[in-house]
Design a protein around this motif. Structure first.
Motif, PDB file in Angstrom:
ATOM      1  N   GLY A 122     -14.058  -2.443  -3.279  1.00  0.00           N
ATOM      2  CA  GLY A 122     -13.348  -3.069  -2.174  1.00  0.00           C
ATOM      3  C   GLY A 122     -11.846  -2.866  -2.190  1.00  0.00           C
ATOM      4  O   GLY A 122     -11.147  -3.421  -1.336  1.00  0.00           O
ATOM      5  N   ARG A 123     -11.347  -2.056  -3.115  1.00  0.00           N
ATOM      6  CA  ARG A 123      -9.900  -1.831  -3.197  1.00  0.00           C
ATOM      7  C   ARG A 123      -9.545  -0.456  -2.651  1.00  0.00           C
ATOM      8  O   ARG A 123     -10.160   0.543  -2.995  1.00  0.00           O
ATOM      9  CB  ARG A 123      -9.436  -1.941  -4.653  1.00  0.00           C
ATOM     10  CG  ARG A 123      -9.592  -3.321  -5.249  1.00  0.00           C
ATOM     11  CD  ARG A 123      -8.599  -4.321  -4.685  1.00  0.00           C
ATOM     12  NE  ARG A 123      -7.235  -3.938  -4.984  1.00  0.00           N
ATOM     13  CZ  ARG A 123      -6.617  -4.215  -6.123  1.00  0.00           C
ATOM     14  NH1 ARG A 123      -7.248  -4.866  -7.099  1.00  0.00           N
ATOM     15  NH2 ARG A 123      -5.362  -3.845  -6.315  1.00  0.00           N
ATOM     16  N   TRP A 124      -8.526  -0.420  -1.790  1.00  0.00           N
ATOM     17  CA  TRP A 124      -8.038   0.837  -1.228  1.00  0.00           C
ATOM     18  C   TRP A 124      -6.895   1.398  -2.064  1.00  0.00           C
ATOM     19  O   TRP A 124      -6.371   0.722  -2.961  1.00  0.00           O
ATOM     20  CB  TRP A 124      -7.580   0.621   0.210  1.00  0.00           C
ATOM     21  CG  TRP A 124      -8.699   0.290   1.163  1.00  0.00           C
ATOM     22  CD1 TRP A 124     -10.036   0.417   0.935  1.00  0.00           C
ATOM     23  CD2 TRP A 124      -8.564  -0.212   2.494  1.00  0.00           C
ATOM     24  NE1 TRP A 124     -10.750   0.019   2.041  1.00  0.00           N
ATOM     25  CE2 TRP A 124      -9.872  -0.372   3.013  1.00  0.00           C
ATOM     26  CE3 TRP A 124      -7.483  -0.558   3.297  1.00  0.00           C
ATOM     27  CZ2 TRP A 124     -10.103  -0.843   4.306  1.00  0.00           C
ATOM     28  CZ3 TRP A 124      -7.716  -1.028   4.577  1.00  0.00           C
ATOM     29  CH2 TRP A 124      -9.019  -1.163   5.078  1.00  0.00           C
ATOM     30  N   GLU A 125      -6.503   2.622  -1.739  1.00  0.00           N
ATOM     31  CA  GLU A 125      -5.460   3.329  -2.489  1.00  0.00           C
ATOM     32  C   GLU A 125      -4.342   3.761  -1.543  1.00  0.00           C
ATOM     33  O   GLU A 125      -4.571   4.514  -0.599  1.00  0.00           O
ATOM     34  CB  GLU A 125      -6.081   4.558  -3.172  1.00  0.00           C
ATOM     35  CG  GLU A 125      -5.101   5.432  -3.907  1.00  0.00           C
ATOM     36  CD  GLU A 125      -5.722   6.741  -4.357  1.00  0.00           C
ATOM     37  OE1 GLU A 125      -5.218   7.303  -5.364  1.00  0.00           O
ATOM     38  OE2 GLU A 125      -6.683   7.237  -3.713  1.00  0.00           O
ATOM     39  N   TYR A 166     -13.323   2.516   0.295  1.00  0.00           N
ATOM     40  CA  TYR A 166     -14.420   1.558   0.478  1.00  0.00           C
ATOM     41  C   TYR A 166     -14.458   1.117   1.933  1.00  0.00           C
ATOM     42  O   TYR A 166     -13.514   0.518   2.435  1.00  0.00           O
ATOM     43  CB  TYR A 166     -14.247   0.350  -0.441  1.00  0.00           C
ATOM     44  CG  TYR A 166     -14.623   0.638  -1.880  1.00  0.00           C
ATOM     45  CD1 TYR A 166     -15.956   0.750  -2.259  1.00  0.00           C
ATOM     46  CD2 TYR A 166     -13.649   0.815  -2.859  1.00  0.00           C
ATOM     47  CE1 TYR A 166     -16.314   1.024  -3.574  1.00  0.00           C
ATOM     48  CE2 TYR A 166     -13.995   1.092  -4.174  1.00  0.00           C
ATOM     49  CZ  TYR A 166     -15.328   1.195  -4.524  1.00  0.00           C
ATOM     50  OH  TYR A 166     -15.674   1.473  -5.829  1.00  0.00           O
ATOM     51  N   LEU A 167     -15.574   1.409   2.584  1.00  0.00           N
ATOM     52  CA  LEU A 167     -15.760   0.998   3.970  1.00  0.00           C
ATOM     53  C   LEU A 167     -16.443  -0.356   4.063  1.00  0.00           C
ATOM     54  O   LEU A 167     -16.363  -1.035   5.073  1.00  0.00           O
ATOM     55  CB  LEU A 167     -16.569   2.049   4.732  1.00  0.00           C
ATOM     56  CG  LEU A 167     -15.824   3.367   4.994  1.00  0.00           C
ATOM     57  CD1 LEU A 167     -15.844   4.275   3.773  1.00  0.00           C
ATOM     58  CD2 LEU A 167     -16.421   4.099   6.169  1.00  0.00           C
ATOM     59  N   LYS A 168     -17.117  -0.753   2.990  1.00  0.00           N
ATOM     60  CA  LYS A 168     -17.719  -2.078   2.884  1.00  0.00           C
ATOM     61  C   LYS A 168     -17.939  -2.358   1.398  1.00  0.00           C
ATOM     62  O   LYS A 168     -18.614  -1.581   0.746  1.00  0.00           O
ATOM     63  CB  LYS A 168     -19.042  -2.155   3.635  1.00  0.00           C
ATOM     64  CG  LYS A 168     -19.714  -3.541   3.534  1.00  0.00           C
ATOM     65  CD  LYS A 168     -21.028  -3.542   4.296  1.00  0.00           C
ATOM     66  CE  LYS A 168     -21.655  -4.930   4.234  1.00  0.00           C
ATOM     67  NZ  LYS A 168     -22.595  -5.111   3.161  1.00  0.00           N
ATOM     68  N   PRO A 169     -17.386  -3.426   0.845  1.00  0.00           N
ATOM     69  CA  PRO A 169     -16.423  -4.314   1.509  1.00  0.00           C
ATOM     70  C   PRO A 169     -15.067  -3.639   1.664  1.00  0.00           C
ATOM     71  O   PRO A 169     -14.689  -2.790   0.848  1.00  0.00           O
ATOM     72  CB  PRO A 169     -16.329  -5.499   0.535  1.00  0.00           C
ATOM     73  CG  PRO A 169     -16.606  -4.882  -0.800  1.00  0.00           C
ATOM     74  CD  PRO A 169     -17.629  -3.815  -0.557  1.00  0.00           C
ATOM     75  N   MET A 170     -14.373  -4.000   2.724  1.00  0.00           N
ATOM     76  CA  MET A 170     -13.027  -3.479   2.940  1.00  0.00           C
ATOM     77  C   MET A 170     -12.017  -4.245   2.092  1.00  0.00           C
ATOM     78  O   MET A 170     -12.296  -5.360   1.631  1.00  0.00           O
ATOM     79  CB  MET A 170     -12.637  -3.620   4.410  1.00  0.00           C
ATOM     80  CG  MET A 170     -13.356  -2.686   5.338  1.00  0.00           C
ATOM     81  SD  MET A 170     -12.578  -2.779   6.965  1.00  0.00           S
ATOM     82  CE  MET A 170     -13.641  -1.688   7.880  1.00  0.00           C
ATOM     83  N   ASP A 171     -10.859  -3.641   1.928  1.00  0.00           N
ATOM     84  CA  ASP A 171      -9.748  -4.312   1.252  1.00  0.00           C
ATOM     85  C   ASP A 171      -9.057  -5.193   2.295  1.00  0.00           C
ATOM     86  O   ASP A 171      -7.998  -4.857   2.827  1.00  0.00           O
ATOM     87  CB  ASP A 171      -8.785  -3.267   0.681  1.00  0.00           C
ATOM     88  CG  ASP A 171      -7.808  -3.859  -0.322  1.00  0.00           C
ATOM     89  OD1 ASP A 171      -7.567  -5.080  -0.259  1.00  0.00           O
ATOM     90  OD2 ASP A 171      -7.267  -3.100  -1.139  1.00  0.00           O
ATOM     91  N   ASN A 200     -14.618  -1.675  12.755  1.00  0.00           N
ATOM     92  CA  ASN A 200     -14.595  -2.783  11.789  1.00  0.00           C
ATOM     93  C   ASN A 200     -13.165  -3.212  11.473  1.00  0.00           C
ATOM     94  O   ASN A 200     -12.887  -4.412  11.296  1.00  0.00           O
ATOM     95  CB  ASN A 200     -15.339  -2.389  10.517  1.00  0.00           C
ATOM     96  CG  ASN A 200     -16.841  -2.332  10.723  1.00  0.00           C
ATOM     97  OD1 ASN A 200     -17.400  -3.110  11.490  1.00  0.00           O
ATOM     98  ND2 ASN A 200     -17.498  -1.412  10.040  1.00  0.00           N
ATOM     99  N   VAL A 201     -12.241  -2.258  11.411  1.00  0.00           N
ATOM    100  CA  VAL A 201     -10.821  -2.592  11.227  1.00  0.00           C
ATOM    101  C   VAL A 201     -10.328  -3.434  12.392  1.00  0.00           C
ATOM    102  O   VAL A 201      -9.670  -4.471  12.203  1.00  0.00           O
ATOM    103  CB  VAL A 201      -9.970  -1.320  11.085  1.00  0.00           C
ATOM    104  CG1 VAL A 201      -8.483  -1.641  11.228  1.00  0.00           C
ATOM    105  CG2 VAL A 201     -10.222  -0.657   9.732  1.00  0.00           C
ATOM    106  N   ALA A 202     -10.641  -3.016  13.599  1.00  0.00           N
ATOM    107  CA  ALA A 202     -10.203  -3.749  14.799  1.00  0.00           C
ATOM    108  C   ALA A 202     -10.775  -5.162  14.816  1.00  0.00           C
ATOM    109  O   ALA A 202     -10.090  -6.118  15.178  1.00  0.00           O
ATOM    110  CB  ALA A 202     -10.634  -2.993  16.055  1.00  0.00           C
ATOM    111  N   ARG A 203     -12.017  -5.313  14.389  1.00  0.00           N
ATOM    112  CA  ARG A 203     -12.672  -6.625  14.361  1.00  0.00           C
ATOM    113  C   ARG A 203     -11.942  -7.560  13.392  1.00  0.00           C
ATOM    114  O   ARG A 203     -11.661  -8.717  13.734  1.00  0.00           O
ATOM    115  CB  ARG A 203     -14.132  -6.476  13.953  1.00  0.00           C
ATOM    116  CG  ARG A 203     -14.874  -7.776  13.767  1.00  0.00           C
ATOM    117  CD  ARG A 203     -16.324  -7.548  13.338  1.00  0.00           C
ATOM    118  NE  ARG A 203     -16.417  -6.706  12.158  1.00  0.00           N
ATOM    119  CZ  ARG A 203     -16.262  -7.160  10.915  1.00  0.00           C
ATOM    120  NH1 ARG A 203     -15.985  -8.434  10.703  1.00  0.00           N
ATOM    121  NH2 ARG A 203     -16.370  -6.350   9.883  1.00  0.00           N
ATOM    122  N   ILE A 204     -11.631  -7.053  12.211  1.00  0.00           N
ATOM    123  CA  ILE A 204     -10.959  -7.894  11.207  1.00  0.00           C
ATOM    124  C   ILE A 204      -9.555  -8.267  11.674  1.00  0.00           C
ATOM    125  O   ILE A 204      -9.135  -9.422  11.570  1.00  0.00           O
ATOM    126  CB  ILE A 204     -10.917  -7.176   9.846  1.00  0.00           C
ATOM    127  CG1 ILE A 204     -12.332  -7.065   9.272  1.00  0.00           C
ATOM    128  CG2 ILE A 204     -10.023  -7.920   8.859  1.00  0.00           C
ATOM    129  CD1 ILE A 204     -12.449  -6.167   8.078  1.00  0.00           C
TER     130      ILE A 204
END
Length: 206
Positions: A122-125, A166-171, A200-204
């Protein structure tokens, strides 16, 4: 694969993204609802060129993101693919899917290695710091996004680039922070518009 996982094994199921669609009922009921540590590695994810429209892996982000317990990742290159596979096997708790393209995406990537890294789930870079525009890129689109950021720098734009592996879970903590920091946030991906990463980004953020 579900049966093996029930007996303590960690099976790695390799299949085309478009063919994985045909096993959707089994993914949901036999694997994910039981929260079994099956690892799905699906190639031909995204656009596949001459393989044709029946082989386009444009839908896996949508159909896997809605299933409970599933972890979904997309590596930016072959090196990260190795690390994600290492992570998927090491975590031993949940179903884990890794989407990757038909063709190679890295140049000069060293594949003969044994020092695999566990990538926190769930962690992005963050690959590039910037202040004008934020690009959230997944998988095959990370490298082109970095190239675009360098090109835009010549036009006076300071572009921030994040590898959203990670596309799910997102950071979500980082995403909310970036949404508050930037007026413009762009997603770059190879998947369906209405069910993909950007949706999914837009939803969050909404």
């Amino acid at each position: 694969a579900a049966g093996l996982a029930r007996e303590g094994w960690i099976p790695v199921c390799a299949i085309y993204s478009t063919f994985l669609q045909r096993a959707y009922d089994q993914i949901v009921h036999d694997v994910c609802i039981q929260d079994l540590p099956v690892v799905f590695v699906h190639d031909r994810a995204g656009l596949v060129g001459e393989d044709g429209p029946t082989h386009m892996g444009a839908y896996d982000v949508g159909y896997l993101s809605v299933v409970p317990n599933m972890i979904l990742a997309a590596p930016k290159d072959e090196h990260e693919l190795q690390d994600l596979l290492h992570t998927a096997v090491a975590q031993r708790e949940h179903p884990f899917a890794i989407r990757y393209p038909r063709d190679s995406i890295g140049e000069g990537v060293e594949l003969e290695r044994t020092d695999f890294a566990f990538l926190p789930i769930g962690r992005w870079e963050t690959l590039r710091e910037g202040s004008d525009l934020c690009i959230l890129a997944t998988g095959t689109m990370v490298r082109p996004s970095m190239e675009a950021a360098r090109a835009l720098e010549a036009d006076g734009l300071d572009v921030h680039v994040v590898n959203c592996r990670y596309l799910k879970p997102m950071d979500e903590n980082l995403l909310v922070e970036l949404g508050a920091r930037f007026e413009r946030v762009m997603t770059v991906e190879e998947s369906a518009v209405w069910s993909g990463f950007g949706a999914n980004v837009a939803r969050i953020l909404a």
